[in-house]
Design an enzyme around this catalytic site. Sequence first.
Site, PDB file in Angstrom:
ATOM      1  N   HIS A  50       0.851  -1.185   0.000  1.00 36.46           N
ATOM      2  CA  HIS A  50       0.000   0.000   0.000  1.00 36.46           C
ATOM      3  C   HIS A  50       0.894   1.244   0.000  1.00 36.46           C
ATOM      4  CE1 HIS A  50       0.634  -0.848   4.396  1.00 36.46           C
ATOM      5  NE2 HIS A  50       1.025   0.399   4.321  1.00 36.46           N
TER       6      HIS A  50
HETATM    7  C1  T46 Z   1       2.609   0.476   6.998  1.00 32.60           C
HETATM    8  C2  T46 Z   1       3.439  -0.746   7.146  1.00 32.60           C
HETATM    9  C3  T46 Z   1       4.899  -0.451   7.242  1.00 32.60           C
HETATM   10  C4  T46 Z   1      -4.684  -0.817  13.241  1.00 32.60           C
HETATM   11  O1  T46 Z   1      -5.855  -1.009  13.647  1.00 32.60           O
HETATM   12  N1  T46 Z   1      -3.967   0.224  13.724  1.00 32.60           N
HETATM   13  C5  T46 Z   1      -2.701   0.465  13.325  1.00 32.60           C
HETATM   14  O2  T46 Z   1      -2.076   1.442  13.805  1.00 32.60           O
HETATM   15  C6  T46 Z   1      -2.107  -0.402  12.342  1.00 32.60           C
HETATM   16  C7  T46 Z   1      -0.694  -0.139  11.849  1.00 32.60           C
HETATM   17  C8  T46 Z   1      -2.843  -1.441  11.866  1.00 32.60           C
HETATM   18  N2  T46 Z   1      -4.115  -1.645  12.314  1.00 32.60           N
HETATM   19  C9  T46 Z   1      -4.861  -2.798  11.797  1.00 32.60           C
HETATM   20  C10 T46 Z   1      -5.245  -2.742  10.335  1.00 32.60           C
HETATM   21  C11 T46 Z   1      -5.267  -4.192   9.933  1.00 32.60           C
HETATM   22  O3  T46 Z   1      -6.526  -4.733  10.247  1.00 32.60           O
HETATM   23  O4  T46 Z   1      -4.036  -3.951  11.947  1.00 32.60           O
HETATM   24  C12 T46 Z   1      -4.223  -4.834  10.853  1.00 32.60           C
HETATM   25  C13 T46 Z   1      -2.899  -5.119  10.160  1.00 32.60           C
HETATM   26  O5  T46 Z   1      -2.490  -3.928   9.443  1.00 32.60           O
HETATM   27  P1  T46 Z   1      -1.885  -3.992   7.956  1.00 32.60           P
HETATM   28  O6  T46 Z   1      -2.447  -5.142   7.220  1.00 32.60           O
HETATM   29  O7  T46 Z   1      -2.076  -2.639   7.340  1.00 32.60           O
HETATM   30  O8  T46 Z   1      -0.341  -4.277   8.265  1.00 32.60           O
HETATM   31  P2  T46 Z   1       0.917  -4.149   7.281  1.00 32.60           P
HETATM   32  O9  T46 Z   1       2.040  -4.805   7.977  1.00 32.60           O
HETATM   33  O10 T46 Z   1       0.578  -4.592   5.918  1.00 32.60           O
HETATM   34  O11 T46 Z   1       1.207  -2.549   7.199  1.00 32.60           O
HETATM   35  C14 T46 Z   1       1.651  -1.860   8.354  1.00 32.60           C
HETATM   36  C15 T46 Z   1       0.908  -0.545   8.520  1.00 32.60           C
HETATM   37  O12 T46 Z   1      -0.519  -0.772   8.545  1.00 32.60           O
HETATM   38  C16 T46 Z   1       1.186   0.425   7.412  1.00 32.60           C
HETATM   39  O13 T46 Z   1       0.711   1.708   7.740  1.00 32.60           O
HETATM   40  O14 T46 Z   1       3.035   1.446   6.396  1.00 32.60           O
HETATM   41  O15 T46 Z   1       3.046  -1.594   8.243  1.00 32.60           O
END
Ligand code: T46
Length: 132
Positions: A50
């Site tokens: 993303h």
């Molecule tokens: C990024 C990369 C480096 C939350 O509710 N609050 C939060 O602060 C975060 C970071 C995530 N979430 C929830 C959203 C999803 O349901 O936790 C779940 C996993 O998040 P995501 O699939 O977006 O995780 P990554 O590892 O793909 O991405 C993360 C960060 O979301 C993103 O901002 O830049 O790490």
Amino acid sequence: MNLIEWIELPSLGDQRGSLVVGEAGKHIPFDIKRFYYIFDVDMQVPRGFHAHKELVQVAFCIQGSCKMLMDNGKEKSEVLLNQVNKGLLIPPMIWHEMHDFSKDCILLVLASQHYDENDYIRNYTKFQAIRD
Ligand code: T46
């Protein structure tokens, strides 16, 4: 702006052990409103995929290692995060993907804004269209 920008924090270790320090506005180029850490990873499963519309972040691998692919829509670059005091700046509108996690990887991310799903662009075609 360069696609890859590192933020190096002072390492103040002594005979008792290591200590790394970062101050918002001094080393970290924004006021930190949120932090999160990624650990206990499934090594086979990449993450990210993303870009953020406005969020600025700095990612530190404080244990182990992982790779981060950075993509501004025209140019891509992949870097290894494996130094506790060296963080990768993730500016807005940079598509990023994390992979090749070591088993013990702990990725600490400092963020300029509270969590907002509306700030995410999770579709690469849409990302490219906005960048053009
Ligand atoms: C990024 C990369 C480096 C939350 O509710 N609050 C939060 O602060 C975060 C970071 C995530 N979430 C929830 C959203 C999803 O349901 O936790 C779940 C996993 O998040 P995501 O699939 O977006 O995780 P990554 O590892 O793909 O991405 C993360 C960060 O979301 C993103 O901002 O830049 O790490």
